[in-house]
Design an enzyme around this catalytic site. Structure first.
Site, PDB file in Angstrom:
ATOM      1  N   ASP A 102      91.601  31.923 -10.221  1.00  0.00           N
ATOM      2  CA  ASP A 102      91.615  32.050 -11.558  1.00  0.00           C
ATOM      3  C   ASP A 102      90.640  33.160 -12.074  1.00  0.00           C
ATOM      4  O   ASP A 102      89.828  33.538 -11.239  1.00  0.00           O
ATOM      5  CB  ASP A 102      91.021  30.747 -12.169  1.00  0.00           C
ATOM      6  CG  ASP A 102      91.129  30.717 -13.798  1.00  0.00           C
ATOM      7  OD1 ASP A 102      92.358  30.890 -14.224  1.00  0.00           O
ATOM      8  OD2 ASP A 102      89.858  30.869 -14.347  1.00  0.00           O
TER       9      ASP A 102
ATOM     10  N   GLU B 102      88.707  35.174 -15.577  1.00  0.00           N
ATOM     11  CA  GLU B 102      88.208  35.280 -16.986  1.00  0.00           C
ATOM     12  C   GLU B 102      88.210  36.502 -17.502  1.00  0.00           C
ATOM     13  O   GLU B 102      87.732  37.533 -16.467  1.00  0.00           O
ATOM     14  CB  GLU B 102      86.777  34.418 -17.155  1.00  0.00           C
ATOM     15  CG  GLU B 102      86.665  33.135 -16.914  1.00  0.00           C
ATOM     16  CD  GLU B 102      87.535  32.259 -17.670  1.00  0.00           C
ATOM     17  OE1 GLU B 102      87.992  32.628 -18.814  1.00  0.00           O
ATOM     18  OE2 GLU B 102      88.102  31.212 -17.003  1.00  0.00           O
TER      19      GLU B 102
ATOM     20  N   HIS C 250      84.911  31.576 -22.717  1.00  0.00           N
ATOM     21  CA  HIS C 250      84.130  31.392 -21.330  1.00  0.00           C
ATOM     22  C   HIS C 250      82.688  31.463 -21.476  1.00  0.00           C
ATOM     23  O   HIS C 250      81.996  30.993 -20.349  1.00  0.00           O
ATOM     24  CB  HIS C 250      84.501  32.535 -20.516  1.00  0.00           C
ATOM     25  CG  HIS C 250      84.708  33.878 -20.858  1.00  0.00           C
ATOM     26  ND1 HIS C 250      83.579  34.443 -21.504  1.00  0.00           N
ATOM     27  CD2 HIS C 250      85.565  34.871 -21.112  1.00  0.00           C
ATOM     28  CE1 HIS C 250      83.956  35.593 -21.729  1.00  0.00           C
ATOM     29  NE2 HIS C 250      85.145  35.728 -21.788  1.00  0.00           N
TER      30      HIS C 250
ATOM     31  N   HIS D 135      85.569  27.398 -20.166  1.00  0.00           N
ATOM     32  CA  HIS D 135      86.429  27.928 -18.996  1.00  0.00           C
ATOM     33  C   HIS D 135      85.524  28.658 -18.180  1.00  0.00           C
ATOM     34  O   HIS D 135      84.666  29.525 -18.432  1.00  0.00           O
ATOM     35  CB  HIS D 135      87.424  28.901 -19.705  1.00  0.00           C
ATOM     36  CG  HIS D 135      88.439  28.259 -20.312  1.00  0.00           C
ATOM     37  ND1 HIS D 135      89.709  28.833 -20.098  1.00  0.00           N
ATOM     38  CD2 HIS D 135      88.516  27.159 -21.044  1.00  0.00           C
ATOM     39  CE1 HIS D 135      90.594  27.930 -20.802  1.00  0.00           C
ATOM     40  NE2 HIS D 135      89.839  26.980 -21.420  1.00  0.00           N
TER      41      HIS D 135
ATOM     42  N   ASP E 170      87.650  26.204 -12.663  1.00  0.00           N
ATOM     43  CA  ASP E 170      89.043  26.134 -12.971  1.00  0.00           C
ATOM     44  C   ASP E 170      90.084  26.250 -11.842  1.00  0.00           C
ATOM     45  O   ASP E 170      90.823  25.414 -11.482  1.00  0.00           O
ATOM     46  CB  ASP E 170      89.833  27.183 -14.105  1.00  0.00           C
ATOM     47  CG  ASP E 170      88.971  26.914 -15.441  1.00  0.00           C
ATOM     48  OD1 ASP E 170      88.437  25.810 -15.558  1.00  0.00           O
ATOM     49  OD2 ASP E 170      89.331  27.484 -16.345  1.00  0.00           O
TER      50      ASP E 170
END
Length: 234
Positions: A7, A9, A57, A152, A157
């Site tokens: 994942d 960001e 985030h 997040h 995640d």
């Protein structure tokens, strides 16, 4: 089989507009067992975050200012991912950003550096058509605890995605049991030959047979003689 759950960001939503990757989280699984050999990077994007992204985030420009740039971790990241199947939720988004980062360094596209990319969003849409298939929605539907996900985070995640994936792909021939150390045990369920069992037939008592007939008579009356049971045993 080696799989990496990944994942990212980012500073915003569009790599074509210059948005950059600011966090990468990777969780390794080999033969459906979490190994604990994970990777996590915070990155200096060399540009400002969008306000909307920071609300998602929580990674501020000040926090990222002293972090390495993508070029400094690219070798470590891509060597780690080499040969693995990479599992991503909404893969098109993350891969577009990673491709942009790799392109700046004159490197091949992401998909050429790994054995394959699997998108759990597409998997979930096939399994649950017409329903919300965000990571949060899947956690709730598949009973994955995401109570710590107030913001997040790439590593968090990726870990949730690994648990969701196990539940999405769990077959009836194996159970994966996660432990607090991040490893799993696989219980193989042996095939059973049912032909070796003798079927025991228990006949009803006269009272039970009479009660059953009374129920059928009532059903006949209500349905106008359309009771299916009598037709099946005739």
């Amino acid at each position: 089989m080696r799989q990496i759950f990944l994942d990212t960001e980012t500073t915003g939503l569009s790599p074509d507009s210059g948005d950059r990757v600011i966090e990468i989280g990777c969780i390794e699984m080999v033969n459906r067992r979490l190994t604990g050999q994970n990777k996590h990077f915070y990155l200096n994007p060399e540009r400002k975050n969008s306000e909307d992204a920071v609300r998602v985030h929580g990674l501020t420009d000040e926090f990222l200012a002293d972090k390495p740039v993508f070029a400094a971790v690219a070798d470590e990241l891509m060597d780690y991912l080499a040969g693995a199947e990479v599992v991503i939720h909404n893969a098109a988004f993350d891969v577009a950003f990673l491709d942009a980062e790799l392109r700046r360094l004159g490197r091949p596209p992401f998909a050429q550096c790994v054995s394959g990319v699997k998108d759990t969003l597409l998997m979930a849409r096939e399994m649950f058509p017409g329903k919300s298939n965000s990571l949060d929605a899947l956690c709730k539907r598949l009973e994955v605890d995401n109570s710590s996900r107030t913001l997040h985070g790439a590593l968090l995640d990726a870990g949730l995605l690994a648990e969701v994936y196990i539940r999405l792909t769990r077959g009836q021939d194996a159970l994966v049991i996660d432990t607090s150390e991040g490893t799993g045990q696989v219980l193989q369920v042996a095939d059973i030959d049912l032909s070796s069992f003798e079927l025991i037939v228990v006949s009803p008592s006269p009272e039970e047979a009479a009660a059953h007939e009374a129920v059928l008579a009532d059903l006949d009356k209500v349905s106008g003689g359309k009771t299916q049971w009598r037709k099946l045993v005739a």
